[in-house]
Write an enzyme that holds these catalytic residues in place. Structure first.
Site, PDB file in Angstrom:
ATOM      1  N   GLY A 109       0.797  -1.226   0.000  1.00 51.41           N
ATOM      2  CA  GLY A 109       0.000   0.000   0.000  1.00 51.41           C
ATOM      3  C   GLY A 109       0.827   1.272   0.000  1.00 51.41           C
ATOM      4  O   GLY A 109       0.373   2.314   0.469  1.00 51.41           O
ATOM      5  N   SER A 112       2.233   1.829  -5.378  1.00 53.58           N
ATOM      6  CA  SER A 112       3.066   1.437  -6.514  1.00 53.58           C
ATOM      7  C   SER A 112       2.433   1.876  -7.842  1.00 53.58           C
ATOM      8  O   SER A 112       3.148   2.243  -8.772  1.00 53.58           O
ATOM      9  CB  SER A 112       3.324  -0.072  -6.514  1.00 53.58           C
ATOM     10  OG  SER A 112       2.114  -0.768  -6.489  1.00 53.58           O
ATOM     11  N   ASP A 156      -1.413  10.486  -3.794  1.00 54.22           N
ATOM     12  CA  ASP A 156      -0.249   9.607  -3.943  1.00 54.22           C
ATOM     13  C   ASP A 156       0.632  10.040  -5.120  1.00 54.22           C
ATOM     14  O   ASP A 156       1.861   9.946  -5.064  1.00 54.22           O
ATOM     15  CB  ASP A 156      -0.690   8.135  -4.085  1.00 54.22           C
ATOM     16  CG  ASP A 156      -1.915   7.957  -4.970  1.00 54.22           C
ATOM     17  OD1 ASP A 156      -2.380   8.951  -5.571  1.00 54.22           O
ATOM     18  OD2 ASP A 156      -2.407   6.829  -5.074  1.00 54.22           O
TER      19      ASP A 156
END
Ligand code: MEV
Length: 323
Positions: A109, A112, A156
């Site tokens: 998590g 990626s 992210d």
């Protein structure tokens, strides 16, 4: 065009505001020193040739004109869609050979998919000698994430692009780097792979039937995140840890906590952490704890004893870069 490029992009850990950030509230994310490496070179045929051993892909090939069409294996979706979006936006067309090498497992998590999406877009920009600002790179890669999975705040991607520790608002409306010298963070992996879109849908369903209540939880998360922005910038880890505990309580109220995460969270608190919470979508993956230096080993051992794995990571890492 260059002959070959190699870039690396870091993974991330969410510190505050997961889920709320989907609903236009702020979050705080830190980049981690586990990096995705992407190598790209021109190919003779008009094809994408891909090796991505981290997701079990070897010797994959697809015609450039068919990118992101038909059956696309799960591990390749972000790469194919990202290349197609880049080629469409910058009006280039070229066969390419892409190799990815992950410094971390896609199971934990750390983001990626985001790191590979950023790495591929930044690598293509270098290959074709196109100068992209961080915001342009963000907008391009955010489109790719939305094309592939339909949901996501893009936090992210921002961590992978800017690096460091960021205060972030949905879709990159605000990306503010926080000045942080150190962050005494430890990370515990539950051993369970969480599926972010499933957890996001779970929260969306809860909200559908309890809109006022869930929106007020998001408002409280937003309040916490704004406070944490200040306490983190002042290096006040005790206060930040207390805010992490409060954030964890609110995530539990959203229904994304699990017994495995809770076991590791309570174990680190008992071992002297200033605060601990799950990190990311919940349902599995990792928890984080802020721990005084002299308690670090004890807290890591407590994670292992409680059935988790203490991961060796450094937060506040550098963003995407040429290698
Ligand atoms: C997942 O790591 C964090 C979520 O807020 C999803 C997102 O922001 O894209 C649940």
């Amino acid at each position: 065009m260059r002959e070959m490029v190699k870039v690396s992009a870091p993974g991330k850990l969410m510190l505050f505001g997961e889920h709320a950030v989907i609903y236009h509230r702020p979050c705080i994310v830190t980049a981690v020193d586990q990096r995705m490496i992407v190598e790209i070179k021109p190919a003779r045929e008009e094809k994408l040739l891909l090796d991505a051993p981290g997701v079990g892909i070897k010797g994959y090939s697809k015609k450039i004109k068919d990118l992101a069409c038909g059956e696309v294996p799960k591990g390749v979706r972000f790469i194919e869609t990202g290349i197609r979006n880049f080629f469409q936006k910058y009006k280039v067309k070229q066969g390419i050979e892409v190799k990815t090498k992950a410094g971390f497992s896609s199971e934990v998590g750390f983001g990626s998919s985001a790191a590979v999406t950023v790495g591929v877009a930044a690598g293509l920009a270098q290959l074709f000698k196109i100068r992209l600002s961080r915001k342009q790179l963000f907008d391009l890669t955010y489109k790719t994430v939305l094309d592939v999975q339909g949901v996501g705040s893009g936090f992210d991607l921002a961590a992978s692009i800017w690096g460091g520790t960021l205060y972030f608002v949905t879709g990159g409306k605000k990306v503010i780097p926080l000045k942080i010298n150190q962050l005494p963070l430890i990370v515990g992996y539950t051993g369970i792979k969480a599926d972010t879109p499933t957890m996001v849908k779970k929260v969306a369903n809860l909200r559908k039937n309890n809109k006022k209540l869930v929106d007020s939880i998001f408002d409280q998360m937003s309040f916490l995140t704004n406070k944490a922005k200040v306490t983190l910038s002042k290096g006040n880890f005790k206060k930040t840890g207390g805010l992490m505990n409060l954030n964890q309580g609110l995530l539990d109220a959203l229904g994304v906590n699990t017994k495995e995460l809770a076991d590791l969270i309570f174990a680190t608190r008992k071992a002297g952490a200033w605060g601990a919470k799950l990190s990311g979508a919940g349902g599995g993956d990792c928890m984080i704890a802020l721990v005084p230096g002299k308690m670090r080993r004890k807290a890591e051992k407590a994670i292992e004893r409680a059935g988790g794995k203490a991961l060796k990571i450094k937060p506040n890492a550098e963003g995407v870069r040429a290698e």
